[in-house]
Design an enzyme around this catalytic site. Structure first.
Site, PDB file in Angstrom:
ATOM      1  N   LYS A  91      93.484  37.885  51.456  1.00 57.48           N
ATOM      2  CA  LYS A  91      92.125  38.033  50.936  1.00 57.48           C
ATOM      3  C   LYS A  91      91.282  38.922  51.879  1.00 57.48           C
ATOM      4  CE  LYS A  91      91.813  33.286  50.206  1.00 57.48           C
ATOM      5  NZ  LYS A  91      93.171  32.821  50.273  1.00 57.48           N
ATOM      6  N   THR A  92      91.378  38.652  53.186  1.00 58.64           N
ATOM      7  CA  THR A  92      90.613  39.455  54.150  1.00 58.64           C
ATOM      8  C   THR A  92      91.101  40.903  54.141  1.00 58.64           C
ATOM      9  OG1 THR A  92      90.601  37.470  55.530  1.00 58.64           O
ATOM     10  CG2 THR A  92      89.780  39.487  56.541  1.00 58.64           C
TER      11      THR A  92
ATOM     12  N   ASP B  18      84.397  34.277  54.587  1.00 60.78           N
ATOM     13  CA  ASP B  18      85.610  33.487  54.376  1.00 60.78           C
ATOM     14  C   ASP B  18      85.233  32.012  54.198  1.00 60.78           C
ATOM     15  OD1 ASP B  18      88.287  33.130  54.078  1.00 60.78           O
ATOM     16  OD2 ASP B  18      88.803  33.379  56.197  1.00 60.78           O
TER      17      ASP B  18
ATOM     18  N   THR C 136      89.827  28.962  49.381  1.00 63.77           N
ATOM     19  CA  THR C 136      91.080  28.341  48.948  1.00 63.77           C
ATOM     20  C   THR C 136      90.802  27.362  47.818  1.00 63.77           C
ATOM     21  OG1 THR C 136      90.718  26.752  50.714  1.00 63.77           O
ATOM     22  CG2 THR C 136      92.273  28.529  51.171  1.00 63.77           C
TER      23      THR C 136
ATOM     24  N   ARG D 136     101.438  36.218  55.500  1.00 62.25           N
ATOM     25  CA  ARG D 136     101.077  35.871  56.883  1.00 62.25           C
ATOM     26  C   ARG D 136     102.252  35.178  57.572  1.00 62.25           C
ATOM     27  NH1 ARG D 136      95.935  32.456  57.290  1.00 62.25           N
ATOM     28  NH2 ARG D 136      94.919  34.435  56.843  1.00 62.25           N
TER      29      ARG D 136
END
Ligand code: ADE
Length: 355
Positions: free
Chosen positions: A83-84, A128, A177, A236
């Site tokens: 997302k980032t 975030d 999330t 990740r």
């Protein structure tokens, strides 16, 4: 230009420490630096999420042609799916600066006011964990998102004065999330909403190969596939496992990440052939041994496992549901037949009715 909130970094570090108690503060900083170095900087290098990428490209091109601002945007989905990274790519494609922060670091009204007042025309503000924004900050954000203004009150009781201060037009990108935990009014102010999906093994294998290339490690196709298969459908994690496998390639191999080397590294980390780690397996075993496979409530499970509810909900459960090992029912979570089989439990005929 990318500006990251210092408070935010602190928050991120403590968060990671909770999930990875074996990581020291310095290795956490290394992990964060590592993630940034391998982050793709344009849509072509960003693997996966293809339909989201295509719609974003159209929206960005339309903005440029109209010479207008990109609508506020919300990304939701499990952690680690990029997302980032997507937010940073959007800012680069728009030719804008991005300010990165996270909701838990925005404690006082002046934190959010300060951030908003420092923005410049066209900037991207990335928040975030936006579902964790407190009510006051959220209410300051409403007129900022809608009218690009701050409604401030000065003085107290009878002498209180309210004033409206204009701020530059910006694009807010929120990430969460838990889309369901966002208040209706906040969710309604996002013009574009996308759910990020788990990655396929093929997409992850490409990411693994790209990352190994950036780190200047040779990796063969089978090595990349092995890491991809065991990465919980999450880039990740794939990128972290590339580094662990690279350690093994240096120490135990000839510097090349082969399937054999990757297997040694991943087995040593107790990650099984489907990507489940020791905590995933423990969670399933507790459900089977202590709760007859469920249904069991999340609070009960958290106490039995000694993990916090949020970690179970955000990190463990989405992957176990995606793999078909856990099913959510109105009365709680249930373990599926697939999980019994994967863990090597024998199912006799009297248990068939459980599923
Ligand atoms: N690293 C992390 N996420 C990635 C992605 N989606 N594509 C390429 N590299 C990545």
């Amino acid at each position: 230009m990318i500006i990251e909130d210092n408070n935010n970094k602190k928050e991120k570090s403590t968060q990671k420490k909770e999930k990875n108690p074996d990581l020291s503060a310095s290795s956490l900083a290394l992990e964060e630096g590592y993630e940034k170095n391998i982050r793709p900087l344009n849509f072509d290098d960003y693997i996966g999420q293809s339909s989201i990428k295509e719609t974003l490209k159209i929206s960005i091109e339309a903005c440029k042609k109209r010479n207008s601002r990109l609508d506020h945007l919300l990304f939701y989905g499990p952690p680690g799916l990029g997302k980032t990274t997507l937010a940073s790519i959007i800012a680069i494609e728009l030719g804008s600066s991005i300010r990165i922060t996270s909701a838990p670091s925005i404690e006082r009204p002046r934190d959010i006011i300060g951030i908003l007042m420092q923005l410049k025309e066209g900037d991207v503000l990335f928040i975030d964990e936006i579902h964790r924004l407190n009510k006051i900050a959220e209410e300051i954000l409403y007129p900022a998102m809608e009218d690009f203004a701050l409604d401030l009150t000065t003085g107290k009781s009878q002498s209180a004065k309210s004033m409206r201060i204009p701020i530059p037009k910006f694009t807010l990108i929120g990430a969460t999330t838990k889309a369901g935990a966002l208040s209706g009014p906040l969710r309604d102010r996002f013009g574009i909403i996308h759910r990020l999906e788990f990655y396929t093994v093929e997409e992850l294998a490409k990411i693994v190969q790209r990352t190994a290339g950036i780190l200047e490690f040779e990796i063969d196709k089978e090595g990349a596939l092995e890491i991809a298969k065991r990465s919980r459908c999450t880039p990740r994690i794939a990128n972290r496992l590339v580094r662990r496998s690279a350690d093994w390639a240096i120490v135990k191999g000839n510097g090349v990440i082969t399937k054999e080397i990757a297997c040694c590294a991943l087995n040593a980390l107790d990650i099984d052939e489907l990507g489940l780690d020791a905590v995933d397996r423990m969670l399933l075993k507790i459900m089977i041994n202590s709760f007859e496979g469920g249904p069991v409530g999340i609070e009960t499970l958290a106490v039995a496992l000694g993990e916090d509810i949020r970690t179970i909900e955000d990190v463990y459960e989405p992957f176990l549901i995606q793999k078909g090992f856990i099913a959510r029912t109105p009365r709680g979570r249930k373990v599926t037949k697939l999980a019994y089989e994967h863990l090597g439990f024998r199912i006799d005929s009297s248990q068939i009715s459980l599923f």
